[in-house]
Write a protein that holds these residues in place. Structure first.
Motif, short mmCIF file in Angstrom:
data_model
loop_
_atom_site.label_atom_id
_atom_site.label_comp_id
_atom_site.label_asym_id
_atom_site.label_seq_id
_atom_site.Cartn_x
_atom_site.Cartn_y
_atom_site.Cartn_z
N ALA A 1 -19.42 -7.70 13.52
CA ALA A 1 -18.45 -7.32 14.54
C ALA A 1 -18.85 -7.79 15.93
O ALA A 1 -18.00 -7.90 16.82
CB ALA A 1 -18.28 -5.80 14.54
N GLY A 2 -20.14 -8.04 16.12
CA GLY A 2 -20.61 -8.46 17.43
C GLY A 2 -20.83 -7.32 18.39
O GLY A 2 -21.03 -7.53 19.59
N GLU A 3 -20.82 -6.08 17.89
CA GLU A 3 -21.06 -4.91 18.74
C GLU A 3 -21.35 -3.69 17.87
O GLU A 3 -21.05 -3.66 16.68
CB GLU A 3 -19.85 -4.63 19.62
N SER A 4 -21.93 -2.68 18.51
CA SER A 4 -22.21 -1.42 17.82
C SER A 4 -21.00 -0.50 17.94
O SER A 4 -20.35 -0.45 19.00
CB SER A 4 -23.43 -0.73 18.41
N PHE A 5 -20.68 0.20 16.88
CA PHE A 5 -19.60 1.18 16.91
C PHE A 5 -19.81 2.13 15.74
O PHE A 5 -20.66 1.89 14.87
CB PHE A 5 -18.22 0.51 16.83
N ASN A 6 -19.02 3.18 15.70
CA ASN A 6 -19.14 4.17 14.63
C ASN A 6 -18.34 3.70 13.42
O ASN A 6 -17.10 3.76 13.41
CB ASN A 6 -18.62 5.52 15.12
N VAL A 7 -19.03 3.26 12.38
CA VAL A 7 -18.36 2.73 11.19
C VAL A 7 -17.52 3.81 10.51
O VAL A 7 -16.50 3.51 9.88
CB VAL A 7 -19.40 2.16 10.20
N GLY A 8 -17.93 5.06 10.63
CA GLY A 8 -17.20 6.14 9.99
C GLY A 8 -15.96 6.60 10.72
O GLY A 8 -15.24 7.45 10.23
N ALA B 1 -25.63 -4.69 9.43
CA ALA B 1 -24.92 -5.92 9.04
C ALA B 1 -23.48 -5.90 9.54
O ALA B 1 -22.94 -6.93 9.99
CB ALA B 1 -24.96 -6.09 7.53
N ILE B 2 -22.85 -4.72 9.47
CA ILE B 2 -21.47 -4.58 9.95
C ILE B 2 -21.41 -4.82 11.45
O ILE B 2 -20.54 -5.53 11.96
CB ILE B 2 -20.91 -3.19 9.58
N LEU C 1 -12.99 1.71 14.12
CA LEU C 1 -13.01 0.58 13.19
C LEU C 1 -11.75 -0.26 13.33
O LEU C 1 -11.80 -1.49 13.34
CB LEU C 1 -13.15 1.10 11.75
N GLY C 2 -10.60 0.41 13.46
CA GLY C 2 -9.35 -0.32 13.62
C GLY C 2 -9.32 -1.16 14.87
O GLY C 2 -8.86 -2.32 14.85
N VAL C 3 -9.81 -0.61 15.96
CA VAL C 3 -9.86 -1.37 17.22
C VAL C 3 -10.75 -2.59 17.08
O VAL C 3 -10.40 -3.70 17.50
CB VAL C 3 -10.34 -0.45 18.37
N VAL C 4 -11.93 -2.40 16.47
CA VAL C 4 -12.87 -3.51 16.31
C VAL C 4 -12.28 -4.61 15.42
O VAL C 4 -12.31 -5.80 15.78
CB VAL C 4 -14.21 -3.01 15.73
N LEU C 5 -11.74 -4.23 14.27
CA LEU C 5 -11.25 -5.22 13.30
C LEU C 5 -10.02 -5.95 13.78
O LEU C 5 -9.93 -7.19 13.68
CB LEU C 5 -10.95 -4.53 11.96
N ILE D 1 -16.98 -8.78 6.56
CA ILE D 1 -17.16 -7.42 7.07
C ILE D 1 -16.45 -6.40 6.19
O ILE D 1 -16.90 -5.25 6.05
CB ILE D 1 -16.66 -7.31 8.54
N ALA D 2 -15.34 -6.81 5.56
CA ALA D 2 -14.56 -5.87 4.74
C ALA D 2 -15.38 -5.37 3.56
O ALA D 2 -15.40 -4.17 3.26
CB ALA D 2 -13.27 -6.53 4.27
N LYS D 3 -16.05 -6.29 2.87
CA LYS D 3 -16.87 -5.91 1.72
C LYS D 3 -18.02 -5.01 2.15
O LYS D 3 -18.37 -4.05 1.45
CB LYS D 3 -17.41 -7.17 1.03
N LEU D 4 -18.61 -5.31 3.30
CA LEU D 4 -19.70 -4.48 3.82
C LEU D 4 -19.22 -3.06 4.12
O LEU D 4 -19.90 -2.08 3.82
CB LEU D 4 -20.28 -5.12 5.08
N ILE D 5 -18.02 -2.96 4.68
CA ILE D 5 -17.46 -1.65 5.02
C ILE D 5 -17.19 -0.84 3.76
O ILE D 5 -17.51 0.36 3.69
CB ILE D 5 -16.17 -1.80 5.86
N LEU D 6 -16.63 -1.48 2.74
CA LEU D 6 -16.36 -0.77 1.49
C LEU D 6 -17.66 -0.29 0.83
O LEU D 6 -17.72 0.82 0.30
CB LEU D 6 -15.58 -1.67 0.53
#
Length: 870
Positions: free
Chosen positions: A524-531, A519-520, A536-540, A570-575
């Motif tokens: 975001a429109g792309e795959s990346f390492n959520v951890g 879902a994240i 994450l900073g670059v994507v957001l 996306i913020a709620k999903l990340i938390l």
């Protein structure tokens, strides 16, 4: 918990050779690698104080990997001649320093370390792999860290991910793709670290990549993967560290043995390592007493006692740590001969109720008497013997020492750690740091047993004097010292765990975490390492263009505060992803690894001298941070179960901190609510909003509850507004109305802050002091933090003292097993009949621990697991 340290000798030896300038012994032999290696090992021994330590060596003959791939290590150059001649010295050092060594034909040191890592975990030990080789990251898991001594960095799962960009469970695949030019592991030609990380973010493992090769986005990378498929697959086999090679299954094989002191001295002199001889052993015949008389120890050839000066704080100062020296007392150092004994030999010299000082270091376990220091050869049997003789123990961190020797019913006479903790709350668990903090000088590096014993006696005398001067001896004698035995028994009992339930929960969490990740990525429109905070900073903030908050040295901040401020799904999903990932790694996956193979129970460790508030904390696992109110937290608590034919009972203080606040402030409205056993939050809401108790809504109560809990922590309008999601002016209005109705609470806050500034500390009802250095700060934010701490410390500290006193009284008077303490809650295990039989007595004891101006109230419940009993 015991730790097993595994040293990758080759890695450390090579690094030392190239890091240290050329050195030669008097005989002309190169010794720079030996010098560097010994530097790292002596630092490891000093800092970590290992009990179990193994040097792991490579063999000269080819390993089993050569049979898989005949080109393995084919391009390795010969070892430099100046390095090769130094290897025998390492093995000699290991022998005289009592370090177990291991090499296994056809296997490499990596495989020995891999096997011992799994063996150590099966024994319920934490494992520390001492190496600078990143290949060991594949072994990292809960309870296993990789320690790079040259950089002084320990890598756990999170640290490894932040360093290399992949999880430990993906590291084998990572290495297989990269290959290794030194070992001639081919890998995937043309794909580097960034490419490997990107592939593993998308496909998890090497086999997944090849099964989904058409989904690889880059055409050139796909071609490289296909061209190197056979190489990649053989590379994966080559980089896997074996974890099941034949080793000795006797744990005592890997335990440090006493030094061969004279042989070690002779070797160090052969190498001309004068500083090491001085620091590790002391130079023979040299008088170490400083000219100014401030050094307490003596190593003269004629070991007569030396009188030296010891500084002590004057009785009229408030903070013994920052007081100027105003009076001098004498301390007499003595040379104590070292005698080696077995427990069998000890039976012939021990007397009933004999006082002993117990201490330990990497050389073993020592007992101090008034005449000598006894080195005990078989300390694992010592506890049974000393329990029989009712030995009166003194030491630093007695509980840890008792665990070390297997004591079950020891008698405590004095514990310097607990005394130091009462004088200055905070982490008091490291003797060397406490010695420096209170004595104003460094503990000697690698002292002899006699020197170490003298330092303990010297330190104890100072702490005892300071405790009396600040009236801390009452808290010490009535709470902390007797609690050590109670905690020892609780840690020995442990608690059973439902591993099947946790396994199912882990699978459910993994699925939910994966769904959140998908879902994240969709948002975001792309795959990346959520951890990865960096990715994450670059994507957001760069790609999605969301408003960036604060920045750190490594990039954008993505902490909880920043996430809560983002108005985007996306913020709620990340938390949520973070919450579930932490729950899974910290508890659901970690707890089963902590189960003891001896009794199938988890034995948490209670930290008695760690927090600034006086509260207990716990590790392995940390029980205090298990989510209490969430559904997921409840599932974790369900995994803590009673033994067969037993039940658990939870006994919990109700609103203990607010009751203490009512007692201290003597606020009539608050006292009336507790006296009438009203819902305190509803009663507060009725007062604040000026309405009848029956008219209080859930929103009224929620606001009042936030104020009640916030007041004790010095929360202002800004914090309340954030908590309730209301405007600051509305929050200020609620707080103003609160203080109008609870005037004595305002008086308590203002009076406490004033008193704290005047004397530099506050006290609990039991007399426990908390010194607040932040009040002296010129930084306004730090000063305000100190004022909030001053408001809270008497309340939270008194609550902690009440719980500790309850634990001591219950353990002495009620014959049921106390297993756990979590905040204001105690967990017991016994038959249901016994729990029912003693429940009334338990409640009575806990409710009458101290006489407050409002009643203490305790709730209890019985169930098959912690959640049912909660």
């Amino acid at each position: 918990m015991k730790k097993l340290y595994l040293v990758d000798v080759s890695s450390m030896f090579f690094r030392a050779f190239y890091a240290i300038r050329p050195l030669t012994s008097p005989a002309g032999v190169p010794v720079n690698a030996v010098y560097g290696f010994l530097s790292m090992i002596s630092k490891l021994m000093k800092d970590e104080k290992p009990e179990y330590l193994v040097f792991c060596y490579d063999r000269k003959e080819p390993s089993f990997r050569h049979e898989m791939y005949d080109q393995y290590k084919a391009h390795r150059s010969e070892m430099p001649e100046d390095l090769g001649v130094q290897i025998p010295y390492i093995k000699r050092l290991a022998d005289v320093m009592g370090v177990p060594s291991l090499e296994v034909p056809t296997f490499e040191a990596d495989d020995i370390i891999g096997t011992l890592t799994k063996y150590g975990r099966r024994q319920g030990m934490d494992v520390v792999i001492v190496s600078g080789d990143k290949d060991f990251a594949q072994l990292i898991e809960p309870g296993v860290v990789l320690y790079d001594t040259m950089k002084d960095i320990k890598y756990d799962s999170e640290g490894a991910f932040n360093k290399w960009g992949v999880r430990p469970d993906q590291f084998i695949d990572f290495l297989a793709i990269l290959g290794d030019s030194v070992d001639n592991v081919p890998g995937v030609k043309g794909v580097g670290e960034k490419g490997a990380i990107k592939l593993l973010e998308q496909f998890k493992h090497l086999e997944d990549i090849y099964e989904n090769i058409d989904k690889v986005e880059s055409k050139s990378v796909k071609e490289k993967l296909l061209a190197s498929k056979d190489n990649a697959l053989i590379s994966k086999k080559l980089v896997i560290i074996s974890t099941d090679i034949p080793i000795d299954e006797n744990l005592e094989t890997y335990k440090l043995r006493p030094w061969k002191t004279e042989e070690l001295r002779a070797l160090l002199r052969e190498l001309n390592f004068k500083n090491f001889e001085k620091n590790l052993l002391g130079l023979e015949g040299e008088d170490k007493l400083k000219a100014d008389g401030t050094n307490w120890y003596s190593e003269t050839a004629n070991p007569s006692p030396q009188k030296v000066q010891v500084a002590a704080a004057p009785a009229n100062v408030s903070d013994p740590l920052t007081a100027s020296i105003a009076e001098i007392t004498e301390y007499t150092a003595q040379e104590y001969p070292e005698v080696k004994m077995s427990t069998r030999e000890l039976t012939e010299v021990l007397a009933e109720n004999q006082p002993l000082w117990g201490f330990q270091d990497e050389r073993g376990v020592f007992l101090g008497t008034d005449k000598e220091v006894i080195s005990v050869s078989d300390s694992e049997n010592l506890g049974i013997l000393t329990d029989t003789f009712n030995v009166r123990w003194s030491g630093f961190d007695l509980k840890e020492f008792w665990h070390k020797i297997g004591a079950k019913t020891p008698v405590a006479a004095w514990d310097s750690m607990l005394g130091a903790y009462i004088l200055k709350a905070g982490d008091a668990t490291d003797f060397a740091k406490m010695y420096n903090k209170f004595m104003g000088e460094e503990l000697r590096e690698m002292p002899t047993p006699s020197q170490l014993y003298n330092s303990h006696l010297h330190f104890a005398k100072t702490i005892q004097k300071l405790l009396k001067e600040v009236h801390g001896d009452k808290v010490y004698n009535t709470l902390e010292l007797p609690l050590a035995n109670v905690l020892l028994a609780m840690e020995n009992w442990g608690i059973r765990i439902d591993t099947d339930l946790l396994k199912k929960e882990s699978e459910d969490l993994a699925k939910e975490i994966s769904e959140l990740e998908t879902a994240i990525h969709k948002e975001a429109g792309e795959s990346f390492n959520v951890g990865s905070p960096k990715q994450l900073g670059v994507v957001l903030f760069e790609k999605m263009g969301l408003p960036a908050g604060k920045k750190t040295k490594t990039g954008y901040s993505t902490d909880e505060e920043v996430m809560l401020g983002l108005e985007h799904p996306i913020a709620k999903l990340i938390l949520s992803w973070r919450e579930l990932s932490k729950l899974k790694s910290t508890y659901v996956d970690a707890i089963p690894a902590l189960i003891s193979p001896k009794d199938q129970r988890v034995h948490t460790s209670f930290n008695q001298a760690l927090t600034t508030t006086g509260r207990l904390s716990s590790t392995h696992p940390n029980l205090q941070n298990i989510p209490v109110r969430t559904e997921r937290g409840q599932r974790v608590r369900k995994a803590f179960i009673a033994a067969p034919r037993m039940k658990l009972m939870s006994v919990d203080y109700s609103q203990i901190e607010l009751r203490i606040l009512a007692h201290i402030s003597e606020d009539p409205n608050m006292m009336k609510a507790f006296a009438e056993d009203l819902d305190i939050h509803a009663a507060t809401a009725a007062e604040v909003y000026g309405i009848d108790l029956k008219a209080v809504t859930s929103e009224h109560r929620r606001a009042a509850k936030a104020v009640n809990f916030g007041i004790a922590y010095g929360q202002g309008a800004f914090g309340l507004a954030e908590n309730l999601g209301i405007s600051r002016s509305e929050a200020k209005d609620i707080i103003d109305r609160y203080f109008t109705r609870f005037k004595n609470v305002r008086d308590y806050i203002e009076g406490t802050i004033k008193l704290a500034h005047e004397q530099g500390y506050v006290e609990t009802l039991f007399g426990r002091r908390r010194y607040i250095d932040e009040l002296k700060s010129k930084n306004m934010a730090l000063k305000k933090f100190g004022e909030r701490a001053a408001i809270n410390a008497p309340i939270q500290g008194t609550a902690s003292d009440i719980v500790k006193k309850a634990m001591i009284d219950v353990a002495a008077k009620v014959p049921v097993r106390m297993l756990l303490q979590v905040h204001d809650e105690l967990i017991f295990e016994d038959t249901e009949a016994n729990l029912q039989k003693y429940s009334a007595e338990l409640v009575k004891i806990m409710e009458s621990v101290v006489a407050l101006k409002v009643p203490l109230k305790v709730n209890y419940a019985i169930g098959d697991n912690w959640d049912e009993a909660h």
